[in-house]
Design an enzyme around this catalytic site. Structure first.
Site, mmCIF file in Angstrom:
data_model
loop_
_atom_site.group_PDB
_atom_site.id
_atom_site.type_symbol
_atom_site.label_atom_id
_atom_site.label_comp_id
_atom_site.label_asym_id
_atom_site.label_seq_id
_atom_site.Cartn_x
_atom_site.Cartn_y
_atom_site.Cartn_z
ATOM 1 N N ASP A 177 57.551 14.624 -40.395
ATOM 2 C CA ASP A 177 57.243 14.880 -38.987
ATOM 3 C C ASP A 177 55.729 14.839 -38.794
ATOM 4 O O ASP A 177 54.968 15.418 -39.596
ATOM 5 C CB ASP A 177 57.794 16.251 -38.573
ATOM 6 C CG ASP A 177 57.602 16.525 -37.095
ATOM 7 O OD1 ASP A 177 58.504 16.180 -36.313
ATOM 8 O OD2 ASP A 177 56.542 17.083 -36.723
ATOM 9 N N ASN A 185 49.652 13.830 -27.477
ATOM 10 C CA ASN A 185 50.180 13.427 -26.175
ATOM 11 C C ASN A 185 49.494 14.171 -25.033
ATOM 12 O O ASN A 185 49.150 13.580 -24.004
ATOM 13 C CB ASN A 185 51.689 13.674 -26.115
ATOM 14 C CG ASN A 185 52.485 12.614 -26.840
ATOM 15 O OD1 ASN A 185 52.063 11.465 -26.942
ATOM 16 N ND2 ASN A 185 53.643 12.997 -27.361
ATOM 17 N N HIS A 190 50.636 9.973 -23.225
ATOM 18 C CA HIS A 190 51.796 9.456 -23.953
ATOM 19 C C HIS A 190 51.631 8.005 -24.421
ATOM 20 O O HIS A 190 52.136 7.651 -25.493
ATOM 21 C CB HIS A 190 53.060 9.614 -23.105
ATOM 22 C CG HIS A 190 53.533 11.032 -23.025
ATOM 23 N ND1 HIS A 190 54.318 11.622 -23.992
ATOM 24 C CD2 HIS A 190 53.299 12.009 -22.105
ATOM 25 C CE1 HIS A 190 54.566 12.876 -23.686
ATOM 26 N NE2 HIS A 190 53.966 13.144 -22.535
ATOM 27 N N ASP A 194 52.411 6.867 -28.135
ATOM 28 C CA ASP A 194 53.343 5.809 -28.521
ATOM 29 C C ASP A 194 52.706 4.841 -29.512
ATOM 30 O O ASP A 194 53.337 4.418 -30.488
ATOM 31 C CB ASP A 194 53.818 5.041 -27.290
ATOM 32 C CG ASP A 194 54.789 5.841 -26.438
ATOM 33 O OD1 ASP A 194 55.277 6.887 -26.916
ATOM 34 O OD2 ASP A 194 55.069 5.416 -25.295
ATOM 35 N N GLU A 220 59.146 12.404 -33.125
ATOM 36 C CA GLU A 220 58.131 11.989 -34.098
ATOM 37 C C GLU A 220 58.587 12.231 -35.532
ATOM 38 O O GLU A 220 57.777 12.346 -36.449
ATOM 39 C CB GLU A 220 56.813 12.720 -33.843
ATOM 40 C CG GLU A 220 56.878 14.224 -33.948
ATOM 41 C CD GLU A 220 57.217 14.922 -32.638
ATOM 42 O OE1 GLU A 220 56.853 16.108 -32.499
ATOM 43 O OE2 GLU A 220 57.826 14.284 -31.753
#
Length: 318
Positions: A177, A185, A190, A194, A220
């Site tokens: 993770d 973010n 965002h 991404d 994630e």
């Protein structure tokens, strides 16, 4: 386009070869059906075939019948070239698998038109195949990272479980993770998140060995499958991946971001009666243990009673 000629008459073959080459085609010349059949079985076989009906060893009809049996997504487009001009002959040729039929003596303009028509059909078949492949990939891969999606990576884990059941080996899983991803973010937006997620996925995929698989599990999180790995070996693999991500910053636009991952490890060697779901649960619990211990580290669940997991009684301490 690459075309194959199968014609036993030398003069006719040379005339046809010269004509096709003048039209810009690459030509493979054979003089009988057996040679043609051999050439059409190689991996880069010509995509179109002009077959004489009457030939030594194998006639055009037999070659057509054999080509129909090939297990290929797209088989060669076949034009049967022959002096037989009766309707029943045409029916027999097309029924054997020929795509088109030209009678001798042929008109060059007619042959050229038929070749162009065949090429258009082949192009449409290729486009259709590519579209179907794209749909298959969309169904099995994550749209953002390009990694296998959750269903696909779990399917690969199922296959590994079946394999280990046969040979008695172990399979390890790692849950990874991205640390502080929400902060990325919230701070940079965002779209930046991404891009970062995609770059992390690429770095993990680059580090995969032939017997390792990585997929996007969700958000994630990434799930990594390690074939023939007990807990110790899985810990070593996870540490290698942790270092590969943390050792180099990520360039996202004008940003240079240090990114780390927390890893949780589990192996079937820890369980008396392992299941896929329980193994993933253990790895997930170990990953959260790594988060609580400071992030950017690898942990293995040492005592399942700490995590209230179903099947914890099956745990074998190491």
């Amino acid at each position: 386009m690459r075309l194959l000629i199968a014609e036993d008459d030398c003069v006719s073959s040379r005339i046809l070869q010269g004509m096709l080459q003048n039209w810009g085609h690459e030509v493979v010349v054979t003089s009988d059906g057996r040679q043609a059949w051999e050439q059409l079985q190689v991996p880069d076989a010509p995509s179109m075939v002009i077959l004489d009906w009457v030939m030594p060893h194998l006639d055009g009809i037999e070659v057509c019948l054999r080509l129909r049996q090939l297990k290929r997504d797209i088989r060669p487009y076949i034009i049967l070239l022959t002096g037989k001009d009766q309707k029943r002959d045409m029916i027999q040729g097309l029924g054997a698998g020929a795509d088109d039929y030209v009678t001798k003596p042929f008109d060059p303009d007619e042959l050229r038109v038929r070749i162009d028509a065949g090429r258009r059909i082949l192009d449409l078949q290729i486009e259709s195949l590519m579209a179907m492949e794209a749909l298959r990939r969309q169904a099995s891969h994550d749209y953002l990272t390009g990694l296998p999606n959750r269903a696909t990576i779990m399917g690969l884990l199922d296959k590994e479980f079946a394999r280990t059941a046969r040979n008695g080996s172990h399979v390890g899983v790692v849950m990874a993770d991205i640390d502080n991803f929400k902060d990325v973010n919230d701070t940079f937006g965002h779209p930046t998140g991404d891009v970062l997620l995609t770059e992390v996925a690429k770095r993990l995929a680059t580090e995969m060995r032939s017997y390792e698989y990585v997929g996007r599990y969700g958000g994630e999180e990434f799930l990594i499958i390690l074939a023939d790995c007990d807990t110790q070996a899985a810990m070593g693999a996870a540490e290698r991946l942790r270092y590969a991500v943390a050792a180099k910053t990520f360039d996202v636009g004008n940003l240079r971001l240090p990114i780390t991952l927390s890893f949780g490890v589990a192996s079937t060697s820890q369980l008396r009666s392992p299941t896929q779901g329980l193994l993933v649960q253990i790895a997930d619990a170990a990953m959260y243990r790594a988060k609580r211990a400071g992030r950017n580290r690898v942990e293995c669940a040492a005592d399942l009673s700490d995590y209230n997991l179903a099947g914890a009684s099956l745990y074998l301490p190491e």
